[in-house]
Structure formats: structure tokens, C-alpha cells
Scaffold this active site. Structure first.
Site, mmCIF file in Angstrom:
data_model
loop_
_atom_site.group_PDB
_atom_site.id
_atom_site.type_symbol
_atom_site.label_atom_id
_atom_site.label_comp_id
_atom_site.label_asym_id
_atom_site.label_seq_id
_atom_site.Cartn_x
_atom_site.Cartn_y
_atom_site.Cartn_z
ATOM 1 N N ARG A 81 -5.837 7.170 36.484
ATOM 2 C CA ARG A 81 -6.889 6.258 36.947
ATOM 3 C C ARG A 81 -7.789 5.805 35.802
ATOM 4 O O ARG A 81 -8.144 4.624 35.703
ATOM 5 C CB ARG A 81 -7.726 6.950 38.026
ATOM 6 N N CYS A 489 8.227 5.093 -21.425
ATOM 7 C CA CYS A 489 9.266 5.093 -20.383
ATOM 8 C C CYS A 489 9.152 3.822 -19.545
ATOM 9 O O CYS A 489 10.121 3.099 -19.377
ATOM 10 C CB CYS A 489 9.130 6.329 -19.501
ATOM 11 N N HIS A 551 17.204 9.592 -13.206
ATOM 12 C CA HIS A 551 17.770 10.934 -13.245
ATOM 13 C C HIS A 551 16.938 11.967 -12.494
ATOM 14 O O HIS A 551 15.728 11.830 -12.330
ATOM 15 C CB HIS A 551 17.952 11.399 -14.697
#
Length: 610
Positions: A81, A489, A551
Site C-alpha cells: 500500500r 611505459c 603482460h
């Protein structure tokens, strides 16, 4: 055989679902569309939608589905309700569905008097309890109702779980916490939300909906059952709130997690009425359960999803819409199919060459969730790069020690740099970004005005000529590589602005430590894109990651296997604070960023190879 019940709910990491008889969070547009499509779409309708999987879900609130009329199959929504009364009058009853309100005080004639019944809409039914509602559906709607969805509140959710009739849970994972006074009950499998569920249990409503067992349905609480995810979507965000969608399937704790092969599940999507038994219930198969969601979300590459591998990330998740699955599947692919080789560090690697990932930046921020990413380290290192700083001691003093092992006396000597002080990385990364080509002396020298300021030039081009195809920045300077503690990197990035003034960034990384480095790199360049977009008055769009030698170190394999067992959670949002003050890239400080809705799994220990 009793029809199964599916629960549809949005909740916070601590299972909060409501406050003051309303929603705790601001309006979540896509969640409303999701709720409508899930509860409206029958299996037959889903199978007809553009051959199952449209490329884009509809832009409007219209489901695009035919309205169920008398004589056609449709779904039922069951609510308490308070849930019924919490909906605005103009939205109730929920159209194109049979509405059942569980209440001991409401009467059907009172609801009918609220407004005229729309043509083709089923009349609203009222039942005193959930078992009574299920009995009504079985007796009067057996041949017309396809699926039953319980949509609230907490008492009905608890009743469905206690009765053992809930075969699937459709959960919107709201990644932020909000004050709540109503909570979804604890359930086996709720670690899909957070590492530890700590929400206090709200008392069941006064209405008679909670039943510990139900003899007339022949169902008792199944203590051997658990729920596991079979579907995880990408992350969405609205009004500063990140969230995603998951579908959980009821399974026995003793079931093999890989029992349901993804290929079988996906092939069954073409079946309109396929069902499989779930603990004595006539429950939809995994594929049928996720069909309504698949019907409006982008299709992943099916062949990739169905590929059988020796190791697979959370294989029970059939639909892998969450972008973190790119990373998890990359790990599995490398472990399964990579080549085992020696490397510079002496640890050994399993590697592949040439991999790509794409992460959206317009909805959320790709801070990976299957383990905690060191956000402070990401932020402080990027600001360090932007300053052109080469003194790693400055990072270490702030508790960011990610460079410490690569600037020791022993390591610098091994690089033939005995003249360098401990902590001096040489002319790497930030030095090349801000002073490319300048002669490097040491980490103490002021290089203002020396060399080429690539970052400044890129920002200037983005502001004045955003269609330029030369908006690149590189850290790879062959003439200076021998002077660096480590050759870079991540060495090249390029920016692109589309016709909607949205900024994307591509980064190429020559050497990619998938276990430790890659999550860091994803976050770092995504953050750089957000920062550049802000100072150029653009909107962030996407980060694309190109990886060369990709890797996994052999001493990371077992830790990564643990990570592959973890389901992704919603990505967070990163907000830039003090926007009015920040005009240039050098104006940013660490205090200018806020991470919202980050609920990751715990840390996983991995040793860095040096």
C-alpha cells in the site's frame, strides 16, 4: 506449478531503499526507463525487438511495446500500500501491466474511483497478503500473465524471499549512500553491493505481508539458496549519482558456478517461452530473465562472450556490459593464451602483444572496482607529472611511494646513473611533457622556459583549433632515455574533439603491467582527460587505451585469479571542485577533486617487479 516471482529494486551499498515514504536519491532517468522496460516487457515482446537487441535504447520514456489488452499476455506488478500511495496519482496504475496492491485496508472500489480505467488496462486488484496475490494470479491470470514482479516495499521483498518464490532479483546498484529509513532485507549474495552489508534491518510494515513459510504454496524458506549475478550493465549517472543494473539468479550454494554455459544461455534467447526449473518453481532461464534488459541495452560482441576459456572472469555473468569486464577478460586471455617469457626483472611474464580497451567518461569514471585502486597515488602522481617535477621524494613525503624502488641508490647505479641523487628520476614523464628537448641537470634545477611545453601547446590547440590532428604529447625522447631512471611505459597520448565539443584521449603504452600498473594508468589518463576538458571548456567523452607488450607477471597469477572471481561494482564519479578558480592546468591541487560512489572490493596484494 507456481509462477516464480522476480524482485525489482534500487538500493544503496548498505541496502537502503527509501526515506519518508519516498526515494532517498534524486531522479535517476535511466533507472526509470529500466524499471518500465523490465516490468512491461514479456519474453515474446523482447524477442521481437529488432531481432532481440537494438543498438540503442529508446530516447523517450515510451517503451515502444504494444500495450497489453485483454486476450494478450502481460506482466503483473505487485506492491504494498505504501508503495502504491507513494506514486503520483497520474502515474498509477502502472500502465501496460496488471497492478496488484497488497493491503488489508485498501479496497478495489476505492482505487477504481480514483480515475477512469484506461482502455485495455487491467483493473487494479487488492489482496491481503503476498500468498493471496500469488494465488489470485495462479487462479485467474494463469493464461494471461507472463511474469510477476514485486516492486516494493521492504515487507513484500522480505515476504518473497522468505517464501522462497523469488527466482531473480533485478537490482539497481546506487553507488552513493543516502540517509534511509527503509532497507532491503539481507540476502545470501548481497556482497554484490559492498564488501560487508551493515544496514540495520527496518521493521516489517504493519500490513500482513511477512510470512516465514507458506504451507498452502508448499514453499519453505530455502537456507541452501543463494543469489549470484548473471547480468551486469555498464555504469550510468544522473544528478551526480553513479549506478548500474544487475540481475541475480537464485542458485543453490552447492551448485557449480560454471554450470550454465554462456553459449547455452545466449542461444536460448531466441526461444520465446523457454523455462528451466529453479527449486521446484517454473522459473525463467537465465537468458529469459535478462531478456527485458538486453532488449534496451547495447549488444556486446556475442562471439567473445560465448568463447570458452580455461580461466574466465565471473563466468556466471552472461551479459557483460560493465566496462571493467574488458580488464578482467584481458587478464583471463593473457593467462590462457599468452606466451610465457623471461623479462628484464627476472620474475618472468605471460604476455600478449597489441590489446585495446575503451572507457566512457561521460557517465562515470573508470576507477576499477574488483580491487581498490590507490586513488591518492593516481592523483598525486598526475599532478607531479603536470608540474614537470622529477623528484620522487616529493611523492614519497605525501605517502605515495610508488616510485621508491626505482630511485634507490642501487637501482640508479644499475642504470649507470651513479651521479644521480636518490629520488631523481631524470628527464622522464612530466619533464618531457613540459620541457621536451631541454638539457637535464638534476631534480633541483628550475627549467622554466626551457624546451617545448607540449601540454601547454595541446591545451592551446584544443582552445583555438580543436579539429587539429596534431594534438599529441609524448614522453618518449630517444636522446634522453639513458638519462632516465626508467624509460617511460605510457609514452604517447593524442586528443580528439567531436562535433559535440566532447574530448577523448588515446594513450599508447609500450609496456603494460596488467596486475599493478594498468588500473593505475586507466585512472591517470582518464583523470588527465577530465582536467584538460575542464580548462578547455569541453565535456569528457572517452579514454582509449592502446597496449603494446601486455603482460602478467608470473608472481601475480594467483592474486589475479582471485580478482577474476569478483563481480564489478558501479564505477564512481569524479567531481572537480572549485571550478571557477581553476582556469589553467597548473591551477589544480589535490583538494580540487571529489570521488563519489566508490565501493570497491578489498585490496589484493601483489609485489612490484623491479
Amino acid at each position: 506449478m507456481q509462477k516464480p516471482v522476480c524482485l525489482v529494486v534500487a538500493m544503496t551499498p548498505k541496502r537502503g531503499i527509501g526515506i519518508n515514504n519516498g526515494l532517498p536519491w534524486p531522479h535517476l532517468t535511466t533507472d526509470f526507463k529500466h524499471f518500465s522496460r523490465v516490468t512491461k516487457t514479456t519474453p515474446e515482446e523482447a524477442s521481437r525487438l529488432n531481432g532481440w537487441l537494438p543498438r540503442k535504447f529508446a530516447k523517450t520514456g515510451d517503451s515502444g511495446l504494444p500495450s497489453p489488452s485483454v486476450g494478450k499476455r502481460f506482466n503483473a506488478v505487485v506492491m504494498g500500500r505504501k508503495t502504491w500511495e507513494s506514486m503520483p496519482r497520474k502515474f498509477r496504475p502502472l500502465v501496460d501491466r496488471l497492478n496488484i496492491v497488497v493491503s488489508s485496508s485498501l479496497k478495489e472500489e476505492d482505487i477504481a474511483a480514483e480515475k477512469p480505467q484506461a482502455e485495455g488496462q487491467q483493473r487494479v486488484r487488492v489482496c491481503a497478503s503476498l500468498p493471496a496475490a500469488l494465488s489470485l494470479l495462479e487462479e485467474e491470470y494463469k493464461d494471461s500473465v507472463d511474469q510477476i514482479f514485486v516492486v516494493g516495499g521492504a515487507g513484500l521483498y522480505e515476504a518473497a524471499l522468505s517464501l522462497g518464490v523469488a527466482s531473480h532479483l533485478y537490482i539497481t546498484r546506487v553507488a552513493r549512500e543516502f540517509p534511509c529509513d527503509v532497507f532491503f532485507p539481507a540476502f545470501p549474495g548481497d556482497d554484490i553491493l559492498s564488501n560487508k552489508s551493515t544496514a540495520a534491518q527496518a521493521a516489517a510494515p504493519a500490513e500482513s505481508v511477512f510470512v516465514p513459510f507458506c504451507p498452502e504454496l508448499g514453499r519453505e524458506k530455502d537456507n541452501e539458496a543463494t543469489y549470484r549475478p548473471i547480468f551486469i550493465s555498464k555504469t550510468f549517472s544522473d544528478n551526480g549519482v553513479p549506478y548500474d543494473f544487475v540481475v541475480l539468479e537464485k542458485r543453490r550454494k552447492t551448485d557449480d558456478a560454471a554450470t550454465a554455459e554462456p553459449s547455452n544461455a545466449m542461444s536460448s534467447l531466441t526461444s520465446t517461452r523457454e523455462t528451466t526449473p529453479v527449486h521446484g518453481l517454473q522459473a525463467p532461464s537465465s537468458a529469459a530473465a535478462i531478456a527485458p534488459v538486453l532488449a534496451w541495452m547495447d549488444e556486446e560482441d556475442r562471439k567473445k562472450r560465448e568463447q570458452k576459456e580455461l580461466i574466465r572472469a565471473v563466468p556466471h555473468v552472461h551479459f557483460r556490459g560493465h566496462e571493467e569486464f574488458q580488464y578482467l577478460d584481458l587478464i583471463a586471455d593473457i593467462i590462457n593464451n599468452g606466451r610465457t617469457m623471461d623479462d628484464r626483472t627476472g620474475v618472468g611474464v605471460i604476455s600478449k602483444f597489441g590489446c585495446t580497451m575503451r572507457y566512457s567518461l561521460d557517465q562515470a569514471f573508470p576507477l576499477l572496482t574488483t580491487k581498490r585502486v590507490f586513488w591518492k597515488g593516481v592523483l598525486e602522481e598526475l599532478l607531479w607529472f603536470i608540474r614537470g617535477d622529477t623528484n620522487a621524494n616529493h611523492l614519497s613525503e605525501k605517502g605515495v611511494k610508488i616510485w621508491d624502488k626505482n630511485v634507490t641508490r642501487e637501482f640508479l647505479d644499475s642504470r649507470n646513473l651513479p651521479h644521480r641523487e636518490v629520488g631523481d628520476i631524470g628527464p622522464g614523464y612530466g619533464f618531457q611533457w613540459r620541457h621536451f628537448g631541454a638539457a637535464y641537470k638534476d631534480m633541483h634545477t628550475d627549467y622554466t622556459g626551457q624546451g617545448v611545453d607540449q601540454l601547454k601547446n595541446v591545451i592551446q590547440m584544443l582552445r583555438t583549433n580543436p579539429t587539429d590532428r596534431r594534438m599529441l604529447m609524448t614522453a618518449w625522447n630517444p636522446a634522453a632515455l639513458d638519462e632516465m631512471a626508467l624509460p617511460p611505459c605510457h609514452l604517447l597520448c593524442q586528443f580528439y574533439v567531436n562535433d559535440q565539443k566532447e574530448l577523448s584521449c588515446i594513450m599508447y603504452q609500450r609496456s603494460c603491467d596488467v596486475g599493478l600498473g594498468v588500473p593505475f594508468n586507466i585512472a591517470s589518463y582518464s583523470l588527465l582527460t577530465l582536467m584538460v576538458a575542464h580548462v578547455c571548456n569541453l565535456k569528457p567523452k572517452e579514454f582509449i587505451h592502446f597496449m603494446g607488450n601486455t603482460h602478467v607477471y608470473t608472481n601475480h597469477v594467483e592474486a589475479l585469479k582471485e580478482q577474476l572471481r569478483r563481480e564489478p561494482r558501479p564505477f564512481p564519479i569524479v567531481n572537480i571542485l572549485n571550478k571557477e578558480r581553476i582556469k589553467e592546468i597548473d591551477d589544480f591541487t589535490a583538494e580540487d577533486f571529489e570521488v563519489v560512489g566508490y565501493v570497491p572490493h578489498g585490496r589484493i596484494q601483489m609485489e612490484m617487479a623491479v
